[in-house]
Design an enzyme around this catalytic site. Structure first.
Site, PDB file in Angstrom:
ATOM      1  N   ASN A  83      -7.311   4.404   9.434  1.00  0.00           N
ATOM      2  CA  ASN A  83      -6.751   3.209  10.040  1.00  0.00           C
ATOM      3  C   ASN A  83      -6.853   3.204  11.558  1.00  0.00           C
ATOM      4  OD1 ASN A  83      -4.755   5.334   9.171  1.00  0.00           O
ATOM      5  ND2 ASN A  83      -3.494   4.306  10.713  1.00  0.00           N
ATOM      6  N   CYS A 102       4.943   6.255  22.624  1.00  0.00           N
ATOM      7  CA  CYS A 102       5.821   6.520  23.761  1.00  0.00           C
ATOM      8  C   CYS A 102       7.269   6.479  23.310  1.00  0.00           C
ATOM      9  CB  CYS A 102       5.580   5.493  24.864  1.00  0.00           C
ATOM     10  SG  CYS A 102       6.448   5.873  26.397  1.00  0.00           S
ATOM     11  N   GLY A 105       0.797  -1.212   0.000  1.00  0.00           N
ATOM     12  CA  GLY A 105       0.000   0.000   0.000  1.00  0.00           C
ATOM     13  C   GLY A 105       0.832   1.266   0.000  1.00  0.00           C
ATOM     14  N   GLN A 114      -7.482   0.123   4.297  1.00  0.00           N
ATOM     15  CA  GLN A 114      -8.284  -0.365   5.413  1.00  0.00           C
ATOM     16  C   GLN A 114      -9.692  -0.782   5.011  1.00  0.00           C
ATOM     17  OE1 GLN A 114      -7.443  -1.175   8.368  1.00  0.00           O
ATOM     18  NE2 GLN A 114      -5.380  -0.333   8.419  1.00  0.00           N
ATOM     19  N   HIS A 143      -1.658  -7.301   2.888  1.00  0.00           N
ATOM     20  CA  HIS A 143      -1.711  -7.892   4.225  1.00  0.00           C
ATOM     21  C   HIS A 143      -2.844  -7.336   5.082  1.00  0.00           C
ATOM     22  CE1 HIS A 143       0.177  -4.691   6.868  1.00  0.00           C
ATOM     23  NE2 HIS A 143       0.419  -4.207   5.665  1.00  0.00           N
ATOM     24  N   THR A 154      10.640  -7.378 -12.165  1.00  0.00           N
ATOM     25  CA  THR A 154      10.047  -8.683 -12.453  1.00  0.00           C
ATOM     26  C   THR A 154       8.924  -8.985 -11.472  1.00  0.00           C
ATOM     27  OG1 THR A 154      12.163  -9.503 -13.294  1.00  0.00           O
ATOM     28  CG2 THR A 154      10.527 -11.153 -12.671  1.00  0.00           C
TER      29      THR A 154
END
Length: 372
Positions: A151, A322, A71, A179, A201, A237
């Protein structure tokens, strides 16, 4: 402790049918699809069959399907491909403040090359006002890029309305549908888009493969140059292994579009959380225009990463990052105007095809034990 996966917006497991579709290319069928002998023909035919299956899900022509590495590459190819096709003429792009980094970062890159970019705001639910798109258009606007569904919070954008505006001005419209593909309808003519990105995925296919749909008549400059693969739009390819897998994933996704059973489970999840935590939990994202599998909630006065640290068997994502012990609010939640004391406690639970009610009840019980 039982492991429970509720992070399907981050990545999905490969469907069994996808694994089986890949098997012949793992055990044989190794030919280069651009060669002219029998071994090449097996690979070539597999790729073209896959192209047709992707086209079937998107409702487009097979020759409008360009295979990419994922993506992110598809988004880069759409934005940069139109920019570089423009040559030295002034270029202006329109996007939103809540896009995925795979759109935001190419825009910033193009700004360094002289492009002008307008980042339109969103409302408190994360939704773009089509009127803001209209106001942002200039005589130099070459592309509008608005994601189909967010997302993080799952908010679905009014793409068809934006498409009507783009069409009226003769401006191509791109949407990042990573999404939404396989979850809600993504037929390109219904959406009115000219370019659309897919990530393998996210739709129960493998990582490392994606698609950029390019409507006939739209010309782009490839950013990978070489031989004339993908009709000259993306050199390299082709992988019969990965493209066949994505084709299979798109084929089996058709009956899942809409995901009514998953949506009912998501809504039950939200009901259980409200019953357990009352006004100490709040919904992020649009209550109706939202992906059927996505539940982003804020635990008031808490930090999402700390909460997930107390329930380590649950895989989910937080609305804050974080770094060096300092939590920072997600750019998406910040753009939505979510207060820090709310946004820091955000957790995205994203359900999948195999999520069960027992898993949802278990997570609620774990959260109750960790927080009450």
């Amino acid at each position: 402790m039982k492991s429970i996966y509720l992070d399907f917006n981050a990545s999905t497991p490969m469907a069994p049918e996808v694994v089986e579709a890949m098997r012949p290319y793992l055990e044989g069928r190794f030919g280069n699809p651009s060669s002219l002998h029998w071994a090449a023909r097996e690979a070539h035919d597999g790729i073209e069959t896959a192209r047709g299956k992707v086209a079937g899900l998107l409702g487009c022509h097979p020759d409008e399907v360009v295979f990419t590495s994922g993506g992110s590459e598809a988004n880069n190819l759409a934005l940069e491909g139109l920019f570089f096709r423009r040559g030295d003429r002034p270029s202006h792009l329109i996007t939103s403040q809540v896009e995925h980094p795979a759109t935001i970062e190419p825009c910033r890159f193009l700004e360094r090359l002289g492009a002008k970019v307008t980042y339109v705001p969103v409302d408190g639910s994360g939704r773009v006002d089509p009127g803001d798109i209209r106001k942002a258009i200039t005589g130099d606007t070459i592309l509008i890029s608005i994601m189909h569904a967010n997302n993080e919070v799952g908010t679905i954008q009014p793409i068809a309305e934006i498409a009507a505006i783009a069409n009226a001005y003769g401006i191509p419209l791109h949407t990042d549908a990573a999404q939404s593909v396989g979850k809600i309808p993504t037929r390109v003519d219904d959406l009115g888009v000219d370019l659309l990105s897919v990530a393998g995925h996210k739709v129960y296919g493998p990582k490392g493969v994606g698609v950029l749909y390019i409507r006939r008549g739209i010309e782009i400059e490839p950013h990978i140059h070489g031989a004339g693969h993908e009709s000259g739009r993306r050199a390299g390819t082709e992988s019969a292994l990965l493209t066949t897998a994505l084709g299979a994933a798109c084929d089996i996704a058709k009956p899942w579009v809409g995901m009514p059973d998953v949506q009912r489970l998501r809504d039950l999840f939200w009901e259980r959380l409200r019953a357990a935590f009352g006004n100490q939990v709040a919904l992020n994202g649009h209550p109706a225009h939202r992906l059927p599998n996505t539940l982003n909630v804020s635990f008031v006065g808490r930090v999402g990463a700390d909460i997930l640290g107390r329930i380590p068997g649950v895989a989910a994502s937080t609305g804050s990052a974080c770094h060096s012990g300092v939590a920072t609010l997600s750019p998406v939640l910040k753009a939505m105007g979510i207060a820090p004391e709310m946004g820091m406690g955000a957790i995205r639970f994203s359900l999948g095809r195999g999520t069960t009610q027992d898993e949802v009840e278990d997570v609620v019980n774990q959260l109750r034990g960790a927080l009450l």
